[in-house]
Design a protein around this motif. Structure first.
Motif, PDB file in Angstrom:
ATOM      1  N   GLN A   1       0.804  -1.213   0.000  1.00 12.77           N
ATOM      2  CA  GLN A   1       0.000   0.000   0.000  1.00 12.77           C
ATOM      3  C   GLN A   1       0.840   1.267   0.000  1.00 12.77           C
ATOM      4  O   GLN A   1       0.314   2.365  -0.163  1.00 12.77           O
ATOM      5  N   SER A   2       2.156   1.117   0.167  1.00  8.68           N
ATOM      6  CA  SER A   2       3.011   2.302   0.239  1.00  8.68           C
ATOM      7  C   SER A   2       4.101   2.345  -0.822  1.00  8.68           C
ATOM      8  O   SER A   2       4.792   3.358  -0.932  1.00  8.68           O
ATOM      9  N   ASP A   3       4.270   1.277  -1.620  1.00  3.43           N
ATOM     10  CA  ASP A   3       5.401   1.266  -2.551  1.00  3.43           C
ATOM     11  C   ASP A   3       5.069   1.804  -3.933  1.00  3.43           C
ATOM     12  O   ASP A   3       5.921   1.835  -4.818  1.00  3.43           O
ATOM     13  N   GLY A   4       3.813   2.225  -4.150  1.00  2.00           N
ATOM     14  CA  GLY A   4       3.459   2.839  -5.417  1.00  2.00           C
ATOM     15  C   GLY A   4       3.349   1.874  -6.587  1.00  2.00           C
ATOM     16  O   GLY A   4       3.283   2.309  -7.750  1.00  2.00           O
ATOM     17  N   ARG A   5       3.282   0.575  -6.336  1.00  2.00           N
ATOM     18  CA  ARG A   5       3.259  -0.416  -7.411  1.00  2.00           C
ATOM     19  C   ARG A   5       1.902  -1.104  -7.569  1.00  2.00           C
ATOM     20  O   ARG A   5       1.768  -1.999  -8.403  1.00  2.00           O
ATOM     21  N   ASN A   6       0.912  -0.704  -6.799  1.00  2.00           N
ATOM     22  CA  ASN A   6      -0.359  -1.432  -6.850  1.00  2.00           C
ATOM     23  C   ASN A   6      -1.102  -1.252  -8.173  1.00  2.00           C
ATOM     24  O   ASN A   6      -1.801  -2.171  -8.618  1.00  2.00           O
ATOM     25  N   GLU A   7      -0.967  -0.098  -8.809  1.00  2.00           N
ATOM     26  CA  GLU A   7      -1.594   0.052 -10.129  1.00  2.00           C
ATOM     27  C   GLU A   7      -0.932  -0.898 -11.125  1.00  2.00           C
ATOM     28  O   GLU A   7      -1.621  -1.543 -11.931  1.00  2.00           O
ATOM     29  N   GLU A   8       0.386  -1.000 -11.057  1.00  2.00           N
ATOM     30  CA  GLU A   8       1.108  -1.943 -11.918  1.00  2.00           C
ATOM     31  C   GLU A   8       0.690  -3.381 -11.634  1.00  2.00           C
ATOM     32  O   GLU A   8       0.456  -4.174 -12.564  1.00  2.00           O
ATOM     33  N   ARG A   9       0.578  -3.735 -10.347  1.00  2.00           N
ATOM     34  CA  ARG A   9       0.153  -5.093  -9.992  1.00  2.00           C
ATOM     35  C   ARG A   9      -1.242  -5.390 -10.542  1.00  2.00           C
ATOM     36  O   ARG A   9      -1.517  -6.482 -11.051  1.00  2.00           O
ATOM     37  N   THR A  10      -2.141  -4.420 -10.414  1.00  2.00           N
ATOM     38  CA  THR A  10      -3.513  -4.622 -10.873  1.00  2.00           C
ATOM     39  C   THR A  10      -3.564  -4.828 -12.382  1.00  2.00           C
ATOM     40  O   THR A  10      -4.270  -5.708 -12.879  1.00  2.00           O
ATOM     41  N   ARG A  11      -2.820  -4.026 -13.123  1.00  2.00           N
ATOM     42  CA  ARG A  11      -2.819  -4.172 -14.577  1.00  2.00           C
ATOM     43  C   ARG A  11      -2.205  -5.512 -14.991  1.00  2.00           C
ATOM     44  O   ARG A  11      -2.624  -6.113 -15.986  1.00  2.00           O
ATOM     45  N   THR A  12      -1.232  -5.986 -14.239  1.00  2.00           N
ATOM     46  CA  THR A  12      -0.658  -7.310 -14.505  1.00  2.00           C
ATOM     47  C   THR A  12      -1.713  -8.388 -14.302  1.00  2.00           C
ATOM     48  O   THR A  12      -1.852  -9.319 -15.104  1.00  2.00           O
ATOM     49  N   VAL A  13      -2.489  -8.256 -13.228  1.00  2.00           N
ATOM     50  CA  VAL A  13      -3.540  -9.230 -12.932  1.00  2.00           C
ATOM     51  C   VAL A  13      -4.587  -9.257 -14.039  1.00  2.00           C
ATOM     52  O   VAL A  13      -4.978 -10.327 -14.535  1.00  2.00           O
ATOM     53  N   THR A  14      -5.078  -8.095 -14.442  1.00  2.00           N
ATOM     54  CA  THR A  14      -6.111  -8.067 -15.479  1.00  2.00           C
ATOM     55  C   THR A  14      -5.575  -8.584 -16.812  1.00  2.00           C
ATOM     56  O   THR A  14      -6.294  -9.237 -17.573  1.00  2.00           O
ATOM     57  N   SER A  15      -4.307  -8.322 -17.099  1.00  2.00           N
ATOM     58  CA  SER A  15      -3.704  -8.836 -18.323  1.00  2.00           C
ATOM     59  C   SER A  15      -3.617 -10.363 -18.299  1.00  2.00           C
ATOM     60  O   SER A  15      -3.951 -11.036 -19.287  1.00  2.00           O
ATOM     61  N   LEU A  16      -3.183 -10.918 -17.157  1.00  2.00           N
ATOM     62  CA  LEU A  16      -3.100 -12.375 -17.025  1.00  2.00           C
ATOM     63  C   LEU A  16      -4.475 -13.017 -17.172  1.00  2.00           C
ATOM     64  O   LEU A  16      -4.635 -14.065 -17.805  1.00  2.00           O
ATOM     65  N   LEU A  17      -5.481 -12.373 -16.599  1.00  2.00           N
ATOM     66  CA  LEU A  17      -6.832 -12.929 -16.666  1.00  2.00           C
ATOM     67  C   LEU A  17      -7.381 -12.919 -18.085  1.00  2.00           C
ATOM     68  O   LEU A  17      -8.006 -13.887 -18.525  1.00  2.00           O
ATOM     69  N   ARG A  18      -7.144 -11.838 -18.803  1.00  2.00           N
ATOM     70  CA  ARG A  18      -7.658 -11.760 -20.168  1.00  2.00           C
ATOM     71  C   ARG A  18      -7.028 -12.833 -21.059  1.00  2.00           C
ATOM     72  O   ARG A  18      -7.665 -13.320 -21.992  1.00  2.00           O
ATOM     73  N   GLU A  19      -5.797 -13.179 -20.748  1.00  2.00           N
ATOM     74  CA  GLU A  19      -5.145 -14.247 -21.503  1.00  2.00           C
ATOM     75  C   GLU A  19      -5.793 -15.604 -21.229  1.00  2.00           C
ATOM     76  O   GLU A  19      -5.629 -16.541 -22.016  1.00  2.00           O
ATOM     77  N   MET A  20      -6.508 -15.722 -20.117  1.00  2.00           N
ATOM     78  CA  MET A  20      -7.128 -16.999 -19.747  1.00  2.00           C
ATOM     79  C   MET A  20      -8.579 -17.125 -20.185  1.00  2.00           C
ATOM     80  O   MET A  20      -9.180 -18.192 -20.047  1.00  2.00           O
ATOM     81  N   GLU A  21      -9.179 -16.051 -20.675  1.00  2.00           N
ATOM     82  CA  GLU A  21     -10.625 -16.052 -20.912  1.00  2.00           C
ATOM     83  C   GLU A  21     -11.072 -17.153 -21.870  1.00  2.00           C
ATOM     84  O   GLU A  21     -12.074 -17.838 -21.626  1.00  2.00           O
ATOM     85  N   ASP A  22     -10.352 -17.334 -22.967  1.00  2.00           N
ATOM     86  CA  ASP A  22     -10.759 -18.357 -23.935  1.00  2.00           C
ATOM     87  C   ASP A  22     -10.661 -19.760 -23.337  1.00  2.00           C
ATOM     88  O   ASP A  22     -11.557 -20.595 -23.520  1.00  2.00           O
ATOM     89  N   GLU A  23      -9.572 -20.016 -22.616  1.00  2.00           N
ATOM     90  CA  GLU A  23      -9.419 -21.325 -21.978  1.00  2.00           C
ATOM     91  C   GLU A  23     -10.517 -21.556 -20.955  1.00  2.00           C
ATOM     92  O   GLU A  23     -11.071 -22.658 -20.845  1.00  2.00           O
ATOM     93  N   ALA A  24     -10.847 -20.515 -20.186  1.00  2.00           N
ATOM     94  CA  ALA A  24     -11.897 -20.640 -19.179  1.00  2.00           C
ATOM     95  C   ALA A  24     -13.252 -20.909 -19.830  1.00  2.00           C
ATOM     96  O   ALA A  24     -14.047 -21.714 -19.333  1.00  2.00           O
ATOM     97  N   ALA A  25     -13.508 -20.259 -20.958  1.00  2.00           N
ATOM     98  CA  ALA A  25     -14.783 -20.466 -21.647  1.00  2.00           C
ATOM     99  C   ALA A  25     -14.943 -21.924 -22.064  1.00  2.00           C
ATOM    100  O   ALA A  25     -16.017 -22.522 -21.900  1.00  2.00           O
ATOM    101  N   LEU A  26     -13.874 -22.502 -22.589  1.00  2.00           N
ATOM    102  CA  LEU A  26     -13.927 -23.911 -22.999  1.00  2.00           C
ATOM    103  C   LEU A  26     -14.147 -24.820 -21.795  1.00  2.00           C
ATOM    104  O   LEU A  26     -14.916 -25.781 -21.852  1.00  2.00           O
ATOM    105  N   LEU A  27     -13.477 -24.502 -20.682  1.00  2.00           N
ATOM    106  CA  LEU A  27     -13.589 -25.326 -19.482  1.00  2.00           C
ATOM    107  C   LEU A  27     -14.997 -25.274 -18.902  1.00  2.00           C
ATOM    108  O   LEU A  27     -15.590 -26.305 -18.565  1.00  2.00           O
ATOM    109  N   PHE A  28     -15.571 -24.071 -18.803  1.00  2.00           N
ATOM    110  CA  PHE A  28     -16.901 -23.939 -18.203  1.00  2.00           C
ATOM    111  C   PHE A  28     -17.993 -24.499 -19.103  1.00  2.00           C
ATOM    112  O   PHE A  28     -19.017 -24.977 -18.626  1.00  2.00           O
TER     113      PHE A  28
END
Length: 407
Positions: free
Chosen positions: A259-286
């Motif tokens: 909460q103090s190192d100024g990297r949380n926006e970067e972490r969040t964008r990394t998370v959303t990027s990783l998730l978007r890469e999984m969407e097609d695989e998740a669709a097939l699985l579900f």
């Protein structure tokens, strides 16, 4: 390990000091042996299991049961290197690792002697570190995985699988939770450089600058990238693999350091990027209702959990309008994947049991994440008037319809 290192309430209750003394003596005796045999390997596994049982007993009585979302109080206790219960838990893990290293050095080196061979010591030791909340547990689990891979890499029957990498990533997520401050990081050797370089900086040393530290969540992300670059068909990252990395990033974002190192926006964008890469695989699985095995259901849950992590992180770290868009996207993704007809939770997701027999309720996970997001947005909306139009972030979130009802 002696009873003096364990809180009195535990020693007077379930822990027998004579049992600890006996475990220490038997462990020391086995470590003096120069080779393994079927009987000594069986004895080694028995001792490792005994230490693992003691580890769980001390941890459950002194630290509280390990949970997927530890409280601030738990994280504070875990970060205290002088806490006697933490010291005892760590000592149990170290004794298990002592036994593993002895086995690794003296066991069946060519992997052909079935009577002398067992992968269980590696798995057990990694499991112990994955339940030991210290800043360096992820590094210990990774070192064990490296030891295992160095000895049996290339042997398709005995080399580590993607599941073992998942254990390491989950352990990094636990370590990311423990970090409380920079001094704690320094004291446990997470700095990527020589010890005498730790304090390099600015003009004081002729222009040199300190290398950035690589924290547990960074190491988890690096491990994922390594797996992807390997191109090994037997080590293809799964939804669970990626979700472990996302969990590490989310946990790091909630610590005082995050909460103090100024990297949380970067972490969040990394998370959303990783998730978007999984969407097609998740669709097939579900969409594959024929896959109803435990592994598939666990992947489904981990994807839902990762989506929850994404919109809760966005609520705190991204600009308000972008945060609202991310919440809408991932809540609708949950709605499409986890629910049938918008009202009924998929039967395979109603209740899941993890390896630790912990009951996980998917609606509860979604509800808790939505309620947290609403609280964050209420706090932010009092000080941020950048949202245009009549709909506030809270109203936008309430407009997203989920059967879970929390939105």
């Amino acid at each position: 390990l002696t009873t003096s290192a364990i809180p009195d309430v535990i020693v007077e209750g379930p822990v027998d000091s004579a049992h600890i003394d006996q475990l220490n003596a038997e462990t020391d005796a086995l470590l003096l042996q120069s080779s393994n045999s079927p009987s000594s390997t069986e004895n080694l596994l028995h001792l490792m299991s005994q230490w693992a049982g003691l580890h769980e007993l001390i941890k459950s009585h002194g630290l509280g049961q390990y949970t997927k979302r530890p409280t601030k109080l738990m994280r504070r206790q875990w970060s205290d290197g002088n806490d006697p219960t933490m010291q005892a838990v760590v000592k149990c893990a170290e004794r298990v690792e002592d036994l593993l290293r002895h086995y690794n050095e003296n066991g069946d080196n060519d992997g052909t002697g079935d009577n002398y061979f067992s992968l269980e010591p590696y798995r057990l030791c990694m499991s112990i570190w994955s339940q030991t909340p210290t800043t360096y547990s992820g590094d210990r689990a990774a070192a064990i995985l490296d030891m295992w891979g160095s000895k049996y890499g290339g042997d398709m029957s005995h080399q580590p699988t993607i599941h073992e990498f998942d254990v390491v990533l989950e352990t990094y997520a636990l370590s990311a939770t423990v970090y409380e401050n920079e001094d704690d990081a320094d004291s446990h050797g997470v700095y990527n450089g020589n010890d005498d370089e730790k304090n390099l900086g600015g003009s004081a040393d002729g222009g040199h600058t300190a290398r950035p530290r690589e924290y547990p969540e960074d190491k988890a992300l690096s491990t994922l990238r390594l797996l992807r670059n390997l191109g090994d068909m037997y080590l293809v990252p799964t939804i669970t693999t990626v979700s472990c990395v996302i969990q590490a990033l989310r946990r790091a974002s909630r610590t005082p350091r995050g909460q103090s190192d100024g990297r949380n926006e970067e972490r969040t964008r990394t998370v959303t990027s990783l998730l978007r890469e999984m969407e097609d695989e998740a669709a097939l699985l579900f969409d594959d209702d024929g896959r109803n095995d435990d592994a598939a259901n666990q992947h489904r849950y981990r994807y839902v959990q990762a989506c929850c992590d994404a919109f809760t992180m966005a609520a705190r770290s991204l600009p308000m309008q972008e945060a609202a868009r991310e919440a809408s996207h991932w809540l609708n993704e949950i709605d499409r994947r986890a629910f049938v007809g918008g009202t009924t939770l998929r039967p395979t997701l109603s209740t899941l049991t993890t390896s630790g027999s912990e009951q996980i309720l998917v609606p509860h996970t979604i509800d808790a994440s939505c309620n947290y997001t609403i609280r964050v947005w209420k706090d932010r909306s009092t000080a941020d008037d950048t949202i245009t139009g009549s709909a506030s972030p809270i109203e936008k979130l309430h407009c997203i319809r989920l059967a879970a009802g929390a939105a």
